[in-house]
Scaffold this active site. Structure first.
Site, PDB file in Angstrom:
ATOM      1  N   CYS A   1       0.813  -1.227   0.000  1.00 61.50           N
ATOM      2  CA  CYS A   1       0.000   0.000   0.000  1.00 61.50           C
ATOM      3  C   CYS A   1       0.846   1.276   0.000  1.00 61.50           C
ATOM      4  O   CYS A   1       0.654   2.166  -0.837  1.00 61.50           O
ATOM      5  CB  CYS A   1      -0.978  -0.012   1.172  1.00 61.50           C
ATOM      6  SG  CYS A   1      -0.236   0.105   2.819  1.00 61.50           S
TER       7      CYS A   1
ATOM      8  N   HIS B   1      -2.687   1.264   6.798  1.00 64.64           N
ATOM      9  CA  HIS B   1      -3.011   1.140   5.369  1.00 64.64           C
ATOM     10  C   HIS B   1      -3.173   2.541   4.799  1.00 64.64           C
ATOM     11  O   HIS B   1      -3.592   3.465   5.502  1.00 64.64           O
ATOM     12  CB  HIS B   1      -4.300   0.337   5.167  1.00 64.64           C
ATOM     13  CG  HIS B   1      -4.567   0.041   3.717  1.00 64.64           C
ATOM     14  ND1 HIS B   1      -3.904  -0.946   3.026  1.00 64.64           N
ATOM     15  CD2 HIS B   1      -5.411   0.628   2.816  1.00 64.64           C
ATOM     16  CE1 HIS B   1      -4.337  -0.976   1.775  1.00 64.64           C
ATOM     17  NE2 HIS B   1      -5.239  -0.029   1.611  1.00 64.64           N
TER      18      HIS B   1
ATOM     19  N   HIS C   1      -5.650   1.992  -4.511  1.00 64.15           N
ATOM     20  CA  HIS C   1      -4.724   1.451  -3.508  1.00 64.15           C
ATOM     21  C   HIS C   1      -4.325   0.037  -3.884  1.00 64.15           C
ATOM     22  O   HIS C   1      -4.905  -0.587  -4.781  1.00 64.15           O
ATOM     23  CB  HIS C   1      -5.356   1.488  -2.109  1.00 64.15           C
ATOM     24  CG  HIS C   1      -6.473   0.509  -1.911  1.00 64.15           C
ATOM     25  ND1 HIS C   1      -6.645  -0.216  -0.756  1.00 64.15           N
ATOM     26  CD2 HIS C   1      -7.495   0.128  -2.733  1.00 64.15           C
ATOM     27  CE1 HIS C   1      -7.712  -0.991  -0.865  1.00 64.15           C
ATOM     28  NE2 HIS C   1      -8.243  -0.800  -2.043  1.00 64.15           N
TER      29      HIS C   1
END
Length: 340
Positions: free
Chosen positions: A256, A304, A316
């Site tokens: 990520c 994240h 993402h």
């Protein structure tokens, strides 16, 4: 007195009883469906949990790897300093050795220079009496050599300390890597216990790597807050469909924070490696003001991160097995939005 015999059930009563029995059976069967599905739901929840924990461990791995790289550079700098200081000392020793040779040819070697050229002149140099036996010029050279030797000892100690830190950092990287791999392996094993249809449907229906599907953002990045944000957003869009690879920051695959770091690097902006650091890489703004290119961090620990893409979506790198794609911005709790 009349007898109270139980009457035989009429046909209606028999039918009603049968119907009631069918309803009861159906209810029992229908009631069993959630119970049968529950293990699958529990498995999916456990896989989600493992992926979340693996992602946290991945960011810890990225941080340890970043620390290791920094320490490796520091060790190199410290070792260079040691080499330069040693070269300087060797040059000074050579010069004083020439002086000693000249004195010897002139009729004798100054005891202080003889000691200087021995294995360990430090103890003798600390005694002030030595300065009575040499000229002022020689005394200055000896003091300079003495300081150089002390500097060398300091540089060697610093290099050794950095090497020790580097070794600890390498062990931390290995430990985090092992944690990630264990959790991902367990998640894969659990996924493999699901029926094929449930395993294929594991990804949320709203997720896609195809920008032309309904609800996905328009191709234009004109609504980005800056030219660099627009360039980073364009880079992130170019990565759609590439695989999630933990610990990777492109261009063939990403985790990520690797995706956001790589995307901004294409715009000439150096972001930190981890999602926790990236959340502070600019000015934090409300989610309601988010524009394409802004960074959206998730969970309280910012474990994240994605890039806002407009229309209530982010781009993402989700988790292993899922490509870089669009998802709803509210797919999990948002902790911050950062404008770089």
């Amino acid at each position: 007195m009349g007898s109270h015999r139980r009457l035989a059930p009429s046909g209606f009563a028999r039918g009603a009883g049968a119907a009631a029995g069918f309803v009861s059976l159906a209810a029992a069967v229908l009631g069993a469906v959630p119970a049968a599905a529950a293990p699958h739901d529990d498995t999916r929840a456990e896989v989600d949990r493992l992926y979340e924990e693996a992602e946290k461990a991945t960011e810890a791995y990225n941080k340890a790897e970043e620390r290791t790289d920094a320490l490796r550079r520091q060790v190199g700098t410290a070792q260079d300093a040691v080499a330069r200081q040693q070269e300087r000392i060797n040059t000074m020793r050579d010069a004083l050795g020439s002086l000693a040779g000249a004195q010897y040819r002139a009729g004798g070697l100054d005891p202080s220079l003889a000691l200087l050229l021995s294995a360990d002149p430090e103890d003798y140099l600390d005694k002030a009496s030595v300065l009575d036996r040499i000229s002022t010029h020689q005394a200055g050279e000896l003091r300079e050599l003495q300081q150089a030797m002390r500097d060398l000892a300091r540089d060697r100690a610093e290099a050794a300390r950095k090497l020790g830190e580097l070794e600890k950092a390498r062990k931390a990287v290995a430990a985090h890597k092992k944690t990630v791999e264990k959790k991902l392996a367990k998640a894969r094993r659990l996924l493999n216990t699901l029926p094929d249809d449930r395993r294929e449907a594991y990804g949320r229906a709203s997720r896609s790597d195809r920008s032309e599907l309904p609800g996905t953002p328009a191709a234009s990045a004109a609504s980005a807050a800056s030219a660099r944000a627009a360039a980073a957003f364009a880079a992130a869009r170019s990565a759609l469909g590439r695989p999630y690879i933990w610990g990777a920051n492109g261009p063939g695959g990403f985790d990520c924070s690797g995706l956001t770091q790589w995307s901004y690097a294409q715009a000439g902006v150096a972001l930190p490696r981890t999602s926790q650091e990236q959340r502070y890489a600019g000015r934090q703004i409300p989610l309601s003001e988010a524009r394409p290119g802004d960074l959206v961090a998730y969970r309280d620990d910012a474990s994240h991160i994605g890039m806002y893409a407009g229309n209530g979506q982010v781009i993402h790198a989700p988790y292993p097995g899922a490509p870089v794609r669009y998802d709803p911005v509210g797919m999990m709790p948002v902790s911050s939005v950062t404008r770089v």
